[in-house]
Write an enzyme that holds these catalytic residues in place. Structure first.
Site, PDB file in Angstrom:
ATOM      1  N   HIS A  89       0.829  -1.198   0.000  1.00  0.00           N
ATOM      2  CA  HIS A  89       0.000   0.000   0.000  1.00  0.00           C
ATOM      3  C   HIS A  89       0.868   1.254   0.000  1.00  0.00           C
ATOM      4  O   HIS A  89       1.595   1.512   0.960  1.00  0.00           O
ATOM      5  CB  HIS A  89      -0.883  -0.050   1.258  1.00  0.00           C
ATOM      6  N   HIS A 126      -1.330  10.306  -2.954  1.00  0.00           N
ATOM      7  CA  HIS A 126      -2.594   9.824  -2.408  1.00  0.00           C
ATOM      8  C   HIS A 126      -3.705  10.856  -2.490  1.00  0.00           C
ATOM      9  O   HIS A 126      -4.870  10.520  -2.672  1.00  0.00           O
ATOM     10  CB  HIS A 126      -2.411   9.393  -0.946  1.00  0.00           C
TER      11      HIS A 126
END
Ligand code: G3P
Ligand code: CA
Length: 330
Positions: free
Chosen positions: A27, A69
Site C-alpha cells: 500500500h 494519495h
C-alpha cells in the site's frame, strides 16, 4: 475416462483454492517504513516480494499522472514553505495547480496532520537529517522502475493503480482516466492477463473504464462510507445486494474498508462479505497496518481473522514484509 479426468481437474481446482494465499498489495509502496509513494518506498517494497505495488494517481497542471494519495500536496510535501502564495482560498495546495517541474522540486516527507505532527509517529524520521531523496514520482517512472526490477530480479510483481477523484479532475478540465488508459496501452498493460489491478472509488468511473474506455485489465471497485464524501457514489447502495450485482457486471472484485467485512465483537462476517463472496467477487480490503491494528487485536489475531477465518483474496498493507512472512508460514 472422461469422469476420471473431470474429477482430477475438480480436485486440482479445489486444492488450488484451498492453498491460495491472499495477494499482498504493498500500500503506497513500503509505506510503513519510508515516505509513501516515493521511489525508495517502491524499491523497498519490491525487495519484500509482494504480489502488487499500489499507485494512487492524480494529475499535474500539465496533465502528467503523478503518484500521490491526495489531490492536495500539503500533508506530504514542503509545498507551503516553497510556494506559500499558491494556496487556494480554502488554505490547501492542489497538485493540479502545479506543473510537473514544480511538483518535482518539492520534498516529500512522512504524512503529517493539521498540527504538523507525523501521523504515524514511529515511522521514518529521516527529515531530522534533512535527507533529500524523497520526491514525487510520475506513474510512468514507477511503471518502468517496477518492470526493470522485475526483469533484473527475475520476478513478476504487478501494479495496482488507483484513479483518484475523476470528477474533481473533470471539473478542472482534465480526463484522468483517458490519460491513464493511454499509459497502460503504451506499456502493453491493457490486457486481461496483465499483472495489473485498476481501482477506483467512483462507481460511475469504474463502469466507464470498463464499458467506454476499453479497460481489459482486472478492475476493483473500492468501497467507502457515504459520510467520508470520497466520491459521488452511494456506498450504502453499492454495499447492498443489488449494488454488488451492479459492481459484478463490470468489476472483478471489491476493495472494502476492513471494518465493512467483519463485526469485531463476535467475529461474524458482514452481509457485504457473504454477498460479495456469493457473487464470486474478489475481496481485497484496506488497510492492514502493524502500527494501527483493530482495537483489542494483535498482529497474529488480525492475520488469523482476515486470512484463516474470512479468507480474503488480497490485502492492502503498509507492511508487505510482515504479510509475506505470514504467508510463508501457512
Ligand atoms: O486503494 C485502497 C486503499 O488504498 C484505499 O484507501 O485512501 O489509502 O487510497 P486510500
Ligand atoms: Ca489507494
Amino acid at each position: 475416462m472422461i469422469r476420471t479426468l473431470l474429477t482430477g481437474i475438480l480436485l486440482s481446482t479445489l486444492c488450488t483454492n484451498l492453498l491460495a494465499k491472499p495477494l499482498v498489495i504493498a500500500h503506497r509502496g513500503a509505506s510503513g517504513y519510508l515516505p509513501e509513494h516515493t521511489l525508495p518506498a517502491v524499491i523497498l517494497a519490491h525487495g519484500m516480494n509482494p504480489d502488487y505495488i499500489e499507485q494512487d494517481l492524480v494529475l499535474s497542471k500539465d496533465g502528467v499522472l503523478v503518484v500521490l494519495h491526495d489531490i492536495h500536496l500539503d500533508t506530504v510535501t514542503d509545498v507551503a514553505e516553497r510556494f506559500a502564495q499558491r494556496k487556494r482560498a480554502d488554505g490547501r495546495f492542489y497538485a493540479i495547480d502545479f506543473t510537473l517541474e514544480e511538483l518535482k522540486s518539492l520534498r516529500v516527507h512522512e504524512r503529517r496532520n493539521e498540527q504538523n505532527q507525523q501521523v504515524f509517529a514511529l515511522r521514518y524520521q529521516g527529515h531530522k537529517t534533512n535527507a533529500d531523496f524523497f520526491r514525487i514520482a510520475t506513474f510512468e517512472e514507477q511503471l518502468i522502475l517496477i518492470q526493470e526490477l522485475n526483469r533484473s530480479r527475475g520476478v513478476n510483481i504487478g501494479i495496482y493503480p488507483e484513479i483518484k477523484s475523476p470528477a474533481f479532475h473533470r471539473a478542472a478540465g482534465q480526463d484522468i482516466s483517458k490519460i491513464f488508459m493511454a499509459q497502460l496501452e503504451k506499456h502493453g498493460l491493457n490486457k486481461a492477463d496483465a499483472k495489473v489491478y485498476v481501482q477506483c472509488f467512483d462507481f460511475a468511473e469504474t463502469r466507464r473504464l470498463r464499458q467506454e474506455l476499453g479497460l481489459k485489465a482486472p478492475l476493483i471497485q473500492l468501497l467507502a462510507e457515504n459520510s467520508w464524501q470520497e466520491s459521488g457514489s452511494d456506498y450504502d447502495y453499492l454495499k447492498s445486494p443489488p449494488g454488488l450485482q451492479e459492481i459484478a457486471k463490470v468489476a472483478d472484485g471489491i476493495g472494502p474498508w476492513i471494518p465493512q467485512l467483519v463485526n469485531f465483537d463476535n467475529k461474524a462476517p458482514t452481509t457485504l462479505f457473504t454477498q460479495a463472496k456469493a457473487l464470486g467477487l474478489q475481496i481485497h480490503p484496506y488497510t492492514l497496518r502493524a502500527d494501527q491494528l483493530p482495537q483489542g487485536m494483535d498482529w497474529q489475531s488480525t492475520m488469523a481473522l482476515l486470512f484463516d477465518w474470512l479468507k480474503v483474496d488480497g490485502i492492502f498493507t503498509d507492511f508487505p514484509d510482515k504479510v509475506v512472512a505470514y504467508n510463508a508460514t501457512q
